[in-house]
Write a protein that holds these residues in place. Sequence first.
Motif: not given
Lengths: 436, 436
Positions: B29-34, B37-41, B214-224
């Motif tokens: 579960d990397v959702d919080d990290t992701v 990262i998205i907020a930072d970018v 990977n898991a980070f990329v997948a979680a980021a795709k779900r979020r955007v």
Amino acid sequence: MPQFLNTNDADFDTRFAALLEMKREDAPDVDDTVAAIIADVRARGDAAVIELTAKFDRLSLTPETLAFTPEEIASAIGQVPAVERDALELAAERIRAYHVRQRPEDARWTDPDGAELGWRWGPVSAAGLYVPGGLASYPSSVLMNAIPAQVAGVGRLTICAPTPDGISNPLVLLAAHLSGVDTIYRIGGAQAIAAMAYGTGTIAPVDKITGPGNAFVAAAKRRVFGKVGIDMIAGPSEILVIADADNDPDWIATDLLSQAEHDESAQSILITDDADFAQAVARAVEAQLQTLPRAAIAGPSWRDFGAIITCSDLSEAATLSDRIAPEHLELCVADPEALFAKITHAGAVFLGQWTPEAIGDYIGGPNHVLPTARSARFSSGLNVLDFMKRTTVARMTPAALKAIGPAAEVLAASEGLGAHGASVAARLARLNADEG
Amino acid sequence: MPQFLNTNDADFDTRFAALLEMKREDAPDVDDTVAAIIADVRARGDAAVIELTAKFDRLSLTPETLAFTPEEIASAIGQVPAVERDALELAAERIRAYHVRQRPEDARWTDPDGAELGWRWGPVSAAGLYVPGGLASYPSSVLMNAIPAQVAGVGRLTICAPTPDGISNPLVLLAAHLSGVDTIYRIGGAQAIAAMAYGTGTIAPVDKITGPGNAFVAAAKRRVFGKVGIDMIAGPSEILVIADADNDPDWIATDLLSQAEHDESAQSILITDDADFAQAVARAVEAQLQTLPRAAIAGPSWRDFGAIITCSDLSEAATLSDRIAPEHLELCVADPEALFAKITHAGAVFLGQWTPEAIGDYIGGPNHVLPTARSARFSSGLNVLDFMKRTTVARMTPAALKAIGPAAEVLAASEGLGAHGASVAARLARLNADEG
């Protein structure tokens, strides 16, 4: 009053960008609640669904009364006045006629190397349609969701439609009947989405879930995505009208209000190349708001999110329209086809002054489930393909494998995948041995 | 050893159900990290992307060096041996030839009421393709993602491909070049997805993002998702082979291993109507695992998730196959077309013993980005339509509005939407007045 913008103003770019970025929806974060409801339904099935329905809809059900009986449906349908039944039947017929044309074609061909290639489309086996209860219980939405599924050939169609305090909408049941749906559960919320995704003792699981809903329903659809397919998560409705001065300001005002009356978060925008016409429409909207039955909804929508943009010419209007990527786009101009040719992003387009957007909501034929919040840049309205999937197919002959297999071996080696290469090499070795 | 099942066994149903439900992926579960990262970018743009790339990829970049220069690309491509270049060119050509046939048709017609109806397809304006770094950096995936976008007519194609420690894959750059992509950023992870979704000072935002990760990329795709379109979130790869006894057990063993070698979480299943053949394939797999280069990956996959199912006849095999809804399905039987006709759910089908699945991974033409984890029940492999969207269009004449408008008025009234009805009524009143 709504915002007035003019492309000649110095601050236009800033204000237009702000309009695009305007946050219209303040969706509550119900994700934890929804996660708990889904877990409960997965663990306890019917019992959980029945408890949650008692709690949220004040309705006491048993596994036997979760679904409407055929007699209940027939009785409710019998109450519908003939004029409404006729209108709904005409709508169903026209929506079906439009969507039948969206059925895709299978393909199969043999290429110059002798490889046989192609694809085959097929429907999902079972689909579940969510129909909100209360004010947002729209029979037209039942038709718009169910008929594409029926046209796709979906084998089993289920509807979940909550009936708070036991009150159901006979027109919704009639619309379901006209769309070939005979299994209708009187449940709603996240519990209905969970029941359709995972199944319960009584409710058979489906493969695809579509239909609008509140924040709980939207969060539940996001959560079950992957286990089942879902349609888009719809945001508040929008309309953009591009109109020249050769229009009745009253008609354009009504068209703008026909989105505003959906929801206080709806957005209606007019772009025109005539500043006087812009003012005339603004006055007409204010006048109509004095008597519009749903002025309490349309008024705040228009004041908070409405906008009237005056531009130099219609080419500029097309450019602005593409930045908005509107859900609904009316082109009330002398040559709507010419303007349509300049438009790239829009969910549904209505050409000319005799095509009010409301025609598309009910009776035109195209679907009214459309991409909102600028997602027309990358997505389409609900259609037959949403209820189908494509299986690709390939068949090599020995000759075709000899022609293209060696390249696959090279690429497999370059990616370090030995068994991939070996699966081709073993077959090519046999062919070479047979020839030797 | 993998699991052995036989449809005649008393516990078959239970064991088959358990096989279907088997959890193969333990995604962290990397959702919080992701989210951070998205907020930072979004807040800091290039500066955030550069910092995160230094941290995760140990690579120091500036806004000017985020993208490969044309000279760097040309130099890398020049290093590719001719045999690999030729193979990749043949693959690109064949993939393009297949996908060109998927281009959809616009439609426009006039119905019996005089209403003009139709739709128009158009490409998304800009798409971003994610290409993983390291071991999973597959040039074939570049072709499979970029060529459908190019065929769709996407105007601007961007690739993000991380280069940990600055190491890039010349074949990936060549594949990008062959697919018409000339903007390649050497960034990865959630920061790359955020940059493509929201844009930075240097990186222009896109409308659709596809590609594995990977898991980070997948979680980021779900979020955007919603801000942009995304493709599916792919799970570990799978193959189902249905084979009769008239096959070389060694070939079938290699085909099973060609999925198993992808990932320890991959799943390879054989269904056969011959118990002796089942045993022969099992022995062949064990023998090949002694020498397979990636045995350390394929072995655990086969032991933990592999299965060999013996059934009574091929009809039963088809029924089981549909419950699995496999990503890849090989039909190594005497009459593969007859068996294919009985199959409902599969991502890609390979007909006959001369069509190993690896052909589809590289060179056959159909896409290798396919629905995993039983999602072939409701979704399709990547295709040209994923990079296009459909705008519906309607145009009423006065006569058409007179014919169908009254039904829209009735339905609007039944849904309590006054402005909807009024937008039709005002136009009909004019028509009636003009005639009076």
